[in-house]
Design an enzyme around this catalytic site. Structure first.
Site, PDB file in Angstrom:
ATOM      1  N   HIS A 124       0.828  -1.208   0.000  1.00  0.00           N
ATOM      2  CA  HIS A 124       0.000   0.000   0.000  1.00  0.00           C
ATOM      3  C   HIS A 124       0.863   1.259   0.000  1.00  0.00           C
ATOM      4  CE1 HIS A 124      -4.234  -1.539   0.866  1.00  0.00           C
ATOM      5  NE2 HIS A 124      -3.483  -2.625   0.726  1.00  0.00           N
ATOM      6  N   ASP A 125       2.039   1.173   0.623  1.00  0.00           N
ATOM      7  CA  ASP A 125       2.959   2.314   0.619  1.00  0.00           C
ATOM      8  C   ASP A 125       3.538   2.551  -0.768  1.00  0.00           C
ATOM      9  OD1 ASP A 125       4.751   4.328   1.884  1.00  0.00           O
ATOM     10  OD2 ASP A 125       6.307   2.900   1.291  1.00  0.00           O
ATOM     11  N   GLY A 167       6.200   6.527  -4.224  1.00  0.00           N
ATOM     12  CA  GLY A 167       6.496   5.098  -4.270  1.00  0.00           C
ATOM     13  C   GLY A 167       6.855   4.545  -2.907  1.00  0.00           C
ATOM     14  N   HIS A 203      -1.292 -13.068  -0.831  1.00  0.00           N
ATOM     15  CA  HIS A 203      -2.572 -13.435  -0.237  1.00  0.00           C
ATOM     16  C   HIS A 203      -2.532 -14.809   0.429  1.00  0.00           C
ATOM     17  CE1 HIS A 203      -5.183 -10.392  -2.713  1.00  0.00           C
ATOM     18  NE2 HIS A 203      -4.261  -9.816  -1.953  1.00  0.00           N
ATOM     19  N   ASP A 212       2.546 -20.728   0.803  1.00  0.00           N
ATOM     20  CA  ASP A 212       2.445 -21.802  -0.188  1.00  0.00           C
ATOM     21  C   ASP A 212       1.457 -21.383  -1.267  1.00  0.00           C
ATOM     22  OD1 ASP A 212      -0.065 -22.064   0.958  1.00  0.00           O
ATOM     23  OD2 ASP A 212       0.475 -23.827   2.147  1.00  0.00           O
TER      24      ASP A 212
END
Length: 361
Positions: free
Chosen positions: A74-75, A88, A199, A224
């Site tokens: 997000h940064d 950025g 995720h 994984d």
């Protein structure tokens, strides 16, 4: 004779090259007894220990590790190769948190910024906000078995302004919009899908606020390819208070399937990129590491940065292979890439599981 002289010159040149390479890879022993390729990195070893103790519960792949990785994305992503957006990977999300945390796409980030800020202020060696955010992401991810050892570059200058709104992709966005935002930041579709490997250790806090810490796969403590498999399984129910914006039906109780993940897994532009990760740990981790290395220096002059990647702890390996969750098999897969053979996977024994929330959420 000419050939002999040429051979001698080549031999001398090769020898000189080997000496240069040896010099470049010579390691420095720090006061802590640890070694690194650059003396400037020595000060980071106590910082890494400090982060593990004060931010990551002694080195756990838990909520803080997951959130630190999310925070780095997000940064950094508030950037455009065409200009006109943020700086950025500069730590602006930490320094200008009152501005950036008000953005809808940054919902749920407030907990990790509140957790990180006092740690940032009390480091044994001061760092810029950008260096802190991205070192924390690399160290936190290293606590997750199966993760790649992420790179870390030292020397980002302080941020000068917050990133603008509407630069972070959201789970309600279309595939076209998501790919366009990534392209604007300099990422190809393969790189965009590679970054979604994050995720596998992630969870949702605000998509359905009644169930914070809802994982995206059934092995949230392991880096994984389970998330790439489970997103393809047929959904049957929502994990919380009915259908919420940004989620679609999930195959497992207690698990959330993001709308954006599912759409990317099914879209002809990205379906094969998605499926190629399933049970292919080497491919997934190498692609993720390369995409993260690019993400973590967005907007930075890399010629002024020092490679301190060797201070990042080495993650435990992943035992593997992945398996279908109990009661599932290939018949439950929504295959969108018939061009690739689907991997042969065993199924976990027993009844269908209920996925537990991430502890500490």
């Amino acid at each position: 004779m000419a050939f002999a002289r040429l051979s001698a010159i080549v031999a001398i040149a090769l020898g000189a090259s080997q000496l240069v390479n040896a010099a470049l890879t010579r390691r420095v022993t720090c006061a802590t007894g640890q070694t690194t390729t650059n003396a400037a990195c020595c000060a980071l070893f106590p910082v890494v220990d400090f982060l593990q103790e004060n931010l990551f519960d002694g080195g756990v792949c838990g909520e803080e590790a997951h959130s630190a990785l999310r925070l780095s994305f997000h940064d950094a992503i508030g950037f455009s190769i065409h200009g006109g957006k943020g700086g950025g990977a500069d730590g602006s999300i930490l320094i200008f948190n009152s501005t950036e945390l008000a953005f809808h796409a940054n919902g749920g980030i407030d907990d990790i910024t509140a957790r990180q800020f006092p740690v940032f202020q009390t480091l044994p060696t001061p760092l810029s906000a950008g260096d802190f955010v991205h070192l924390a992401a690399a160290v936190g991810t290293s606590n997750c078995p199966g993760a790649p050892r992420l790179e870390f570059m030292l020397g980002r200058p302080p941020p000068v302004a917050p990133a603008p709104d509407l630069t972070v992709p959201e789970p309600t966005d279309s595939v076209t919009a998501i790919l366009a935002r990534f392209a604007d930041a300099g990422f190809s579709p393969p790189e965009a899908v590679a970054l979604l490997a994050s995720h596998t250790i992630a969870a949702a806090d605000v998509v359905d606020p009644t169930i914070p810490g809802t994982p995206f796969d059934s092995t949230v403590g392991t880096f994984d390819s389970q998330v790439f498999l489970e997103v393809l399984l047929k959904g049957t129910a929502f994990p919380g208070n009915g259908s919420q914006a940004g989620e679609v039906l999930s195959p497992l109780a207690g698990e959330m399937r993001l709308q954006s993940d599912f759409l990317i897994s099914q879209d002809p532009r990205t379906a094969c990129l998605w499926q190629a990760n399933i049970n292919n740990e080497a491919h997934m981790t190498s692609a993720f590491k390369a995409a993260m290395a690019k993400l973590q220096v967005l907007g930075q002059n890399t010629r002024k940065l020092i490679d301190c990647s060797d201070v990042v702890p080495v993650p435990q390996s992943f035992a593997g292979p992945i398996k279908f969750p109990a009661s599932f098999s290939k018949k439950d897969v929504q295959i969108a890439c018939p061009e690739l053979p689907f991997p042969s996977l065993a199924t976990v024994a027993g009844p269908a599981p209920t996925v537990a929330p991430v502890p500490g959420s």
